[in-house]
Design a protein around this motif. Structure first.
Motif, short mmCIF file in Angstrom:
data_model
loop_
_atom_site.label_atom_id
_atom_site.label_comp_id
_atom_site.label_asym_id
_atom_site.label_seq_id
_atom_site.Cartn_x
_atom_site.Cartn_y
_atom_site.Cartn_z
N VAL A 59 0.86 -1.17 0.00
CA VAL A 59 0.00 0.00 0.00
C VAL A 59 0.90 1.23 0.00
O VAL A 59 1.72 1.41 0.90
CB VAL A 59 -0.93 0.00 1.23
N ARG A 61 2.00 5.27 -0.04
CA ARG A 61 1.65 6.42 0.80
C ARG A 61 0.48 7.18 0.21
O ARG A 61 -0.39 7.68 0.91
CB ARG A 61 2.84 7.36 0.93
N LYS A 64 -2.67 5.38 1.09
CA LYS A 64 -2.99 5.60 2.50
C LYS A 64 -3.58 6.99 2.70
O LYS A 64 -4.56 7.16 3.44
CB LYS A 64 -1.74 5.45 3.37
N ARG A 67 -7.13 7.02 1.54
CA ARG A 67 -8.02 6.40 2.52
C ARG A 67 -8.37 7.38 3.64
O ARG A 67 -9.52 7.45 4.07
CB ARG A 67 -7.36 5.17 3.14
#
Length: 97
Positions: A59, A61, A64, A67
């Motif tokens: 995953v 950055r 992330k 999200r």
């Protein structure tokens, strides 16, 4: 996988089913173990698809961060809906007791 490999895999599974299938009086555990052996011998997974190397998902950055932004937007929409009048479109249609 070549068609010959596919045909030999199917034939081996049929052979095991004829000998050990529970509907024909065989033992369930022995049947499942024999099918697993056939699948492993032919490089197949239990669902019949060719075995693939394990995949590691990284995953980034950026993902992330996305999200976090989406979670914040979802939380903000919940706050807005909580404060809308009951008749407004998108308002909560229930109340807390």
């Amino acid at each position: 996988m070549t068609p010959d490999d596919d045909a030999s895999w199917r034939a081996a599974r049929r052979r095991v089913a004829r000998e050990l299938h529970p509907d024909l009086g065989g033992d369930v555990d022995a049947y499942l173990a024999a099918l697993a052996e056939v699948d492993a011998a032919h490089g197949r997974r239990p669902d019949g698809s060719p075995a693939a190397p394990p995949v590691t998902v990284l995953v980034s950055r950026r993902r992330k961060a996305l999200r976090v932004v989406l979670r914040g937007a979802r939380d903000a929409s919940r706050v807005v809906r909580r404060h809308l009048p009951p008749g407004a479109p998108g308002a909560r249609r229930y109340s807390d007791l």
